[in-house]
Design an enzyme around this catalytic site. Sequence first.
Site, PDB file in Angstrom:
ATOM      1  N   ILE A  78       0.831  -1.207   0.000  1.00  8.19           N
ATOM      2  CA  ILE A  78       0.000   0.000   0.000  1.00  8.19           C
ATOM      3  C   ILE A  78       0.866   1.259   0.000  1.00  8.19           C
ATOM      4  O   ILE A  78       0.509   2.266  -0.628  1.00  8.19           O
ATOM      5  CB  ILE A  78      -1.003   0.001   1.190  1.00  8.19           C
ATOM      6  CG1 ILE A  78      -1.968   1.187   1.077  1.00  8.19           C
ATOM      7  CG2 ILE A  78      -0.290   0.010   2.541  1.00  8.19           C
ATOM      8  CD1 ILE A  78      -2.817   1.215  -0.165  1.00  8.19           C
TER       9      ILE A  78
ATOM     10  N   GLY B  37      -5.375  -6.765  -0.646  1.00  4.13           N
ATOM     11  CA  GLY B  37      -5.996  -5.923   0.365  1.00  4.13           C
ATOM     12  C   GLY B  37      -5.093  -4.745   0.683  1.00  4.13           C
ATOM     13  O   GLY B  37      -4.385  -4.255  -0.205  1.00  4.13           O
ATOM     14  N   GLU B  38      -5.116  -4.306   1.934  1.00  2.00           N
ATOM     15  CA  GLU B  38      -4.343  -3.144   2.402  1.00  2.00           C
ATOM     16  C   GLU B  38      -4.874  -1.832   1.841  1.00  2.00           C
ATOM     17  O   GLU B  38      -4.472  -0.756   2.274  1.00  2.00           O
ATOM     18  CB  GLU B  38      -2.842  -3.248   2.024  1.00  2.00           C
ATOM     19  CG  GLU B  38      -2.122  -4.455   2.570  1.00  2.00           C
ATOM     20  CD  GLU B  38      -0.630  -4.479   2.175  1.00  2.00           C
ATOM     21  OE1 GLU B  38      -0.137  -3.553   1.497  1.00  2.00           O
ATOM     22  OE2 GLU B  38       0.042  -5.462   2.573  1.00  2.00           O
ATOM     23  N   GLY B  39      -5.743  -1.909   0.830  1.00  2.00           N
ATOM     24  CA  GLY B  39      -6.211  -0.718   0.133  1.00  2.00           C
ATOM     25  C   GLY B  39      -5.544  -0.536  -1.217  1.00  2.00           C
ATOM     26  O   GLY B  39      -5.780   0.463  -1.906  1.00  2.00           O
TER      27      GLY B  39
END
Lengths: 356, 356
Positions: free
Chosen positions: B98, B322-324
């Site tokens: 991220i 994920g993580e954004g």
Amino acid sequence: MMKLEEIRKGIQPIDRQWLDRASEKTAQLVMPKRALGRLHEISERLCAIQRTLQPSIRRKAVLVMAGDHGVVNAGVSAYPQEVTGAMVQTFLAGGAGINAICRQVDAEVFVVDMGIKAELSGLDLPGSDHLVTRKIAPGTADFTRGPAMSLQEAEQSILFGFEEASKLYQDGVDILGTGDMGIGNTTPSAAIGAVITGVGLDKMVGRGTGVDDEGLTRKRKAVSRGIEVNKPAVENGLEVLAKVGGFEIGGIAGCVLAAAFHRRPVVIDGFISTAGSLIAHALCPAVVDYMFAGHCSEESGHRYMLDYLNLDPLLDLGMRLGEGTGGALSMSIIEGAVRIFREVLTFEEAGVADKE
Amino acid sequence: MMKLEEIRKGIQPIDRQWLDRASEKTAQLVMPKRALGRLHEISERLCAIQRTLQPSIRRKAVLVMAGDHGVVNAGVSAYPQEVTGAMVQTFLAGGAGINAICRQVDAEVFVVDMGIKAELSGLDLPGSDHLVTRKIAPGTADFTRGPAMSLQEAEQSILFGFEEASKLYQDGVDILGTGDMGIGNTTPSAAIGAVITGVGLDKMVGRGTGVDDEGLTRKRKAVSRGIEVNKPAVENGLEVLAKVGGFEIGGIAGCVLAAAFHRRPVVIDGFISTAGSLIAHALCPAVVDYMFAGHCSEESGHRYMLDYLNLDPLLDLGMRLGEGTGGALSMSIIEGAVRIFREVLTFEEAGVADKE
């Protein structure tokens, strides 16, 4: 001027060993195995293209190849032919879609007049320092009545494109996007696509800038007639370009060859850029190793062209503008992939336990 | 602290009149009608969200919500639970996926400890100025044996997320991306997805960070048992969150509510962010007007969640980190859309003839 044969001989496929080395590095990044999917494929291919485990992209540019088309006489476009020259002026003034996207991704825009009807050289236009004039003729001939251009002109268009792209790569451009402008140019692109991929005209010929049902019928007839009249030999890329192509399409083929020759990445745009890539691929199949497909165009035949080249587009956003917009927009994805490869810590560096 | 009921009452759908006005502006841009496809939809929705024909995105941020999960006891993850805290430290140090993507799109990364096992507050960590501690508890309870958290904790997690996102929007963040970290969190996300969308566990439960076949079977059983034991009422978002959710998922729901409350855009990421969005949507369906789906995750259930919310993702690159990361990567597409809307000349300004 370098000859086409020398260019072809100077192109090698990428070295698969670099892909393997890069893939080993990816496996160490502090994330589940290959959790960023295609971003890893992008960065690994860049490693192989640049022959390094420190791939980098700093200077970016888009080369918009412009040309006019005799086949517009057959009523294949929704726009009048003068729009080609007017749009080139808009590119130079910084007011078109490609300019806005390139400001977003920090890429320069250069335009090459490969053969538009308008005469822009010598005019004191704003932004004319970004225009290069390599005009082969003021538009191609109508390919429903004979070849669009001579074999010599076809070769010249490729070599001009090769030279202009080579200059940019030699000036330090790390990644080049191909773009196009030319009222009517989805028609020769569809003809090239149909001849080379063998996909039928019902699938390969679309609405371009937006012709109505009658226009679409005229367009299919024009492509059909162009192929019938000229009978291009499918295995001969130069002949296909000469008989049913366009000057800017040859220029794009030259850009793609230049990328592979100089071992640099090129991002192709939509339908017209991919038609140019089909010509480059017919001349030298190894070029695909250096190509990224920026997006999938809304123009229905594009997917078949990409499938033929075994390229998977990075974006699919219903775009159908051309100019290089899809390729340019995807540059930020490619740069993101480079950052992941270079900047994410390894499990060891981060002190994080890998999978149990 | 604002109450959930006040927040819900403060959210209105976007005004469709702004969409119409924006669409009229798009029609004047010097290109074939809506030739940039979804880029036009993005810019027009931003006009409606911001109530302007001059949409703008300057400051960007990603808020990564972190939490641990009691259900990891059921053997649902390929990674040990300590990884949650270790990855939070990697985010703060700038070394995770991220961080790399956010450097690419020029967005800041903030992390909220919504309830991880590790105790990081008070430690002198590099980057700890980007950590906010709103820890509800050091991990949820194992939902295969009872609710993951109490109803009060569920509400608190949403309100904490709302408050942290609100602070960023009030500080001038124009667009916020949601992110997540929490070993095991695809399991509660799948449970939320299955309960709210009604899609079966064979489709909704995937491999997450990469469990093997036996792990996948355990995961499906855990979700099935969690739903059976807790019987969450599908129409009650808060109850679904309490019974089979997670603290960071509640935090994400709060971010989405904050976006709609403050009339700002939010870009959601993948499977976990979308589970949080399902909770927010259950509480207040109008939130979707303010949401952009950054990408389609490789996690198979994600597509069903997006379909339920009627959201079409901007990217589809096989990502599942994920993580954004997916939301952040798509921010450059959204910014490109804004530039097209604002910077491309009209036919009239460019002096180009429109369609014949």
